[in-house]
Scaffold this active site. Structure first.
Site, PDB file in Angstrom:
ATOM      1  N   LYS A  52     101.519  53.865 -16.499  1.00 34.15           N
ATOM      2  CA  LYS A  52     103.087  53.584 -15.632  1.00 34.15           C
ATOM      3  C   LYS A  52     103.203  52.512 -15.146  1.00 34.15           C
ATOM      4  CE  LYS A  52     103.603  55.338 -11.808  1.00 34.15           C
ATOM      5  NZ  LYS A  52     105.213  54.433 -11.521  1.00 34.15           N
ATOM      6  N   GLU A  72      92.446  48.847  -7.042  1.00 30.80           N
ATOM      7  CA  GLU A  72      92.621  47.248  -6.753  1.00 30.80           C
ATOM      8  C   GLU A  72      93.955  47.057  -5.748  1.00 30.80           C
ATOM      9  OE1 GLU A  72      91.319  44.116  -7.231  1.00 30.80           O
ATOM     10  OE2 GLU A  72      89.912  45.492  -8.900  1.00 30.80           O
ATOM     11  N   CYS A 129      98.863  40.570  -3.252  1.00 29.85           N
ATOM     12  CA  CYS A 129      97.286  41.209  -2.649  1.00 29.85           C
ATOM     13  C   CYS A 129      96.185  40.257  -2.437  1.00 29.85           C
ATOM     14  CB  CYS A 129      97.071  41.667  -3.741  1.00 29.85           C
ATOM     15  SG  CYS A 129      95.758  41.080  -4.972  1.00 29.85           S
ATOM     16  N   GLU A 132      99.043  44.341   6.038  1.00 27.17           N
ATOM     17  CA  GLU A 132      99.542  44.009   5.396  1.00 27.17           C
ATOM     18  C   GLU A 132     100.909  43.572   5.497  1.00 27.17           C
ATOM     19  OE1 GLU A 132      98.920  45.648   1.562  1.00 27.17           O
ATOM     20  OE2 GLU A 132      98.398  43.459   0.770  1.00 27.17           O
TER      21      GLU A 132
HETATM   22  P1  NAD Z   1     102.698  51.658  -4.288  1.00 23.52           P
HETATM   23  O1  NAD Z   1     101.354  52.155  -3.985  1.00 23.52           O
HETATM   24  O2  NAD Z   1     103.471  51.957  -3.969  1.00 23.52           O
HETATM   25  O3  NAD Z   1     102.396  52.407  -5.784  1.00 23.52           O
HETATM   26  C1  NAD Z   1     101.747  51.384  -7.217  1.00 23.52           C
HETATM   27  C2  NAD Z   1     102.100  52.047  -8.514  1.00 23.52           C
HETATM   28  O4  NAD Z   1     101.889  53.604  -7.825  1.00 23.52           O
HETATM   29  C3  NAD Z   1     103.287  52.340  -8.577  1.00 23.52           C
HETATM   30  O5  NAD Z   1     103.210  52.859 -10.611  1.00 23.52           O
HETATM   31  C4  NAD Z   1     103.865  53.780  -7.964  1.00 23.52           C
HETATM   32  O6  NAD Z   1     104.978  54.526  -8.798  1.00 23.52           O
HETATM   33  C5  NAD Z   1     102.470  54.911  -8.084  1.00 23.52           C
HETATM   34  N1  NAD Z   1     102.381  56.116  -7.231  1.00 23.52           N
HETATM   35  C6  NAD Z   1     103.503  56.084  -6.538  1.00 23.52           C
HETATM   36  N2  NAD Z   1     102.759  57.184  -5.566  1.00 23.52           N
HETATM   37  C7  NAD Z   1     101.714  57.569  -6.140  1.00 23.52           C
HETATM   38  C8  NAD Z   1     100.493  58.997  -5.812  1.00 23.52           C
HETATM   39  N3  NAD Z   1     101.400  59.782  -5.524  1.00 23.52           N
HETATM   40  N4  NAD Z   1      99.526  58.639  -7.287  1.00 23.52           N
HETATM   41  C9  NAD Z   1      99.811  58.190  -8.082  1.00 23.52           C
HETATM   42  N5  NAD Z   1     100.735  57.030  -8.479  1.00 23.52           N
HETATM   43  C10 NAD Z   1     101.377  57.077  -7.761  1.00 23.52           C
HETATM   44  O7  NAD Z   1     102.450  50.197  -4.012  1.00 23.52           O
HETATM   45  P2  NAD Z   1     103.460  49.043  -4.805  1.00 23.52           P
HETATM   46  O8  NAD Z   1     104.139  48.269  -3.471  1.00 23.52           O
HETATM   47  O9  NAD Z   1     104.036  49.343  -5.858  1.00 23.52           O
HETATM   48  O10 NAD Z   1     102.198  47.626  -4.675  1.00 23.52           O
HETATM   49  C11 NAD Z   1     102.769  46.802  -3.733  1.00 23.52           C
HETATM   50  C12 NAD Z   1     100.961  47.051  -3.310  1.00 23.52           C
HETATM   51  O11 NAD Z   1      99.598  46.527  -3.978  1.00 23.52           O
HETATM   52  C13 NAD Z   1     100.284  46.213  -1.583  1.00 23.52           C
HETATM   53  O12 NAD Z   1      99.178  47.160  -1.314  1.00 23.52           O
HETATM   54  C14 NAD Z   1      98.984  45.355  -3.008  1.00 23.52           C
HETATM   55  O13 NAD Z   1      98.183  44.812  -2.274  1.00 23.52           O
HETATM   56  C15 NAD Z   1      98.460  45.908  -3.438  1.00 23.52           C
HETATM   57  N6  NAD Z   1      98.000  45.254  -4.859  1.00 23.52           N
HETATM   58  C16 NAD Z   1      96.797  44.773  -5.117  1.00 23.52           C
HETATM   59  C17 NAD Z   1      95.981  44.622  -5.910  1.00 23.52           C
HETATM   60  C18 NAD Z   1      94.599  43.982  -6.597  1.00 23.52           C
HETATM   61  O14 NAD Z   1      94.078  43.762  -7.481  1.00 23.52           O
HETATM   62  N7  NAD Z   1      93.674  44.251  -5.176  1.00 23.52           N
HETATM   63  C19 NAD Z   1      97.148  43.338  -7.017  1.00 23.52           C
HETATM   64  C20 NAD Z   1      98.749  43.627  -7.133  1.00 23.52           C
HETATM   65  C21 NAD Z   1      99.068  44.209  -5.766  1.00 23.52           C
END
Ligand code: NAD
Length: 510
Positions: free
Chosen positions: A192, A267, A301, A401
């Site tokens: 997804k 991650e 991130c 963040e």
């Molecule tokens: P997010 O957590 O809002 O969403 C990530 C994904 O999770 C999306 O596909 C979303 O639809 C899905 N999602 C949302 N609620 C969910 C639930 N309850 N159950 C299952 N899936 C769900 O994150 P974002 O805003 O898309 O991305 C930014 C975040 O990602 C930042 O915090 C960033 O640091 C982190 N990030 C981490 C890394 C790493 O490798 N450590 C890399 C990239 C981004």
């Protein structure tokens, strides 16, 4: 603001019609069972660039069923490493062939500069090739030192059906940090992508089909966290969830997956410090700080969103950082010269701005930026390069963040104090040190609580090197051999040679 480097609207033509994104379930492209769709508006141009199927409970259940049946049938999970590698290599070649198209959609949906989107797609192809190498060289272990007549073998087996949930900031790269490794291991998957950036994962699905991946091995369901993501983390037919995204959602996933005790790898976020000592190569350090905080508009991130500068050089270093920040080209992501593009949504832009305003109210000094940026000819949202000094360790801007082009500057007077500031954090993704003294660098590397430490560099990454976080930045590792191991279970086979075991019970002879 006039002294910033701003790139106005490029003369690029946007596609006439939005990208049509559908689910890929059991080898078939399909609309949602209830016909629902959603639109993605380009953050830089304000146009609808994607119209996507909006998944519901039926669609996810269907996709999970397909992945489960495909895994249990063994067509992929019991195939040879040679065959898996051949397919992964084919996909890598197809990614190269489609690089321009994928990069364009990545830019239109995420707002990142086109040059960086292309580099991301090239990097992703490399990950598919690396995973192909792992597929052929993967092996378990054998033990012939267990005593006379005994042999132990540890087999590595695919964990099963994997749910892959990805964020919007590096959509194509992040799915490529997970999916080829899961496939190399022999797993099947339901993927997804973020609702902000569905298109490039759909293009990847097209390439997997073209490469000849059997139906049901990879299924893609588009839509929101609720209900798609939640079903992917609770369904008992799923064996593992691998998630990249925010720490808040990561915690929710751990809870959701607990009921069926799935393996979860995460991650998550970071508040990554770069520490600058007076004996550092300051030209390189300033450049790395500017790169670290503005790359991907800080929506990264690994963003180097806080720096700790030795107090003896702090004023000079801040002045140099502000001066170089003014030279970074912000603006239209479709212009090849742009280095920083748009902010993902208007709501996120407001969140970034509120961190800066709150810090200013608490006594921090905004030395540059601190406001939205207008780009001539574009309707999207952009934020100015921003440097905030006199930040203290308790301020939210120092601990949370911001996920925007905003640098927080703190100062220190000794290595001991620097380490204490670095480790006084909920996150532990990455950390960096700048010094010409090898002892300073090594002590820092040993004591910093982070999954990755960079010394005299920032954000270099390689397929061979594992990546992941400690503390609230995550659990598990991606990339390298560790990245394959995440998708493998160990099975122990203990063998006795001949009838050599002394009986536990002596049969009575009377
Ligand atoms: P997010 O957590 O809002 O969403 C990530 C994904 O999770 C999306 O596909 C979303 O639809 C899905 N999602 C949302 N609620 C969910 C639930 N309850 N159950 C299952 N899936 C769900 O994150 P974002 O805003 O898309 O991305 C930014 C975040 O990602 C930042 O915090 C960033 O640091 C982190 N990030 C981490 C890394 C790493 O490798 N450590 C890399 C990239 C981004």
């Amino acid at each position: 603001m006039t002294d910033l480097t701003v790139i106005s609207a490029a003369r690029a033509t946007l596609p006439d019609t939005p990208f049509a994104a559908r689910h890929l379930i059991d080898g078939v492209w399909c609309d949602s069972a209830d016909g629902a769709t959603f639109d993605r508006v380009s953050p830089s141009h304000g146009h609808v660039v994607t119209k996507a199927a909006k998944g519901g409970a039926k669609d996810v259940a269907h996709a999970i069923e397909a992945a489960r049946l495909a895994f249990d049938a063994g067509t992929w999970s019991r195939s040879s490493g040679k065959d898996r590698a051949a397919l992964l290599l084919k996909v890598a070649d197809l990614i190269d062939r489609e690089c321009e198209r994928i990069a364009m959609m990545e830019t239109l949906e995420s707002g990142k500069p086109i040059s960086q989107a292309k580099a991301e797609i090239e990097g992703a192809a490399d990950l598919w090739r690396y995973a192909a190498a792992l597929a052929r060289t993967m092996h378990g272990e054998s033990h012939n030192t267990l005593g006379d007549n005994m042999l132990g073998v540890v087999l590595k087996e695919p964990i099963g059906v994997v749910s892959i949930i990805t964020p919007w900031n590096f959509p194509f790269l992040i799915v490529s940090q997970k999916l080829p490794f899961a496939l190399a291991a022999g797993c099947t998957a339901v993927v997804k992508p973020s609702e902000m950036t569905p298109a490039t994962t759909v293009i990847l699905g097209e390439l997997l089909v073209e490469a000849g991946l059997p139906a049901g091995v990879v299924n893609i369901v588009l839509g929101y966290g609720e209900p798609v993501g939640t079903a992917m983390t609770t369904d008992s037919r799923v064996d593992m969830v691998t998630f990249t995204g925010s720490t808040g959602v990561g915690k929710a996933i751990v809870k959701a997956a607990a009921a069926t005790l799935k393996k979860v790898s995460l991650e998550l976020g970071g508040k990554n410090p770069q520490v600058i000592f007076p004996d550092a190569d300051l030209n390189s350090a300033v450049d790395a700080v500017v790169f670290g905080v503005y790359f991907n508009a800080g929506e990264c991130c690994n963003s180097g969103s806080r720096i700790l500068v030795h107090e003896d050089i702090a004023e000079d270093f801040i002045a140099r950082t502000v001066a170089l920040s003014r030279d970074v080209p912000f603006g239209d992501p479709l212009d090849p010269d742009t280095k920083v593009g748009a902010i993902i949504t208007p709501q996120h832009q407001e969140k970034i701005d509120s961190y800066v305003k709150e810090a200013a109210k608490s006594g921090a000094q905004v030395r540059l930026g601190g406001a939205p940026l207008s780009v001539a000819g574009l309707d999207g949202q952009f934020y100015q390069p921003t440097v905030v000094a006199d930040v203290t360790r308790d301020m939210p801007i120092a601990r949370e963040e911001v996920f925007g082009p905003v640098l927080s500057v703190l100062t220190f007077s000794s290595l001991e104090e620097a380490i204490s500031l670095v480790n006084d954090a909920e996150y532990g993704l990455s950390a960096g040190v700048w010094s010409e003294n090898v002892h300073t660098c090594l002590e820092f590397a040993l004591r910093a609580q982070a999954g990755t430490v960079w010394t005299n560099t920032w954000m270099d990454g390689y397929a061979e090197l594992p990546f992941g976080g400690v503390k609230e930045s995550g659990q598990g590792r991606e990339l390298g051999r560790y990245g394959l191991d995440e998708f493998l279970e160990a099975k122990t086979v203990t063998m006795r040679i001949g009838r050599t075991r002394a009986p536990w019970v002596q049969p009575r002879t009377d």
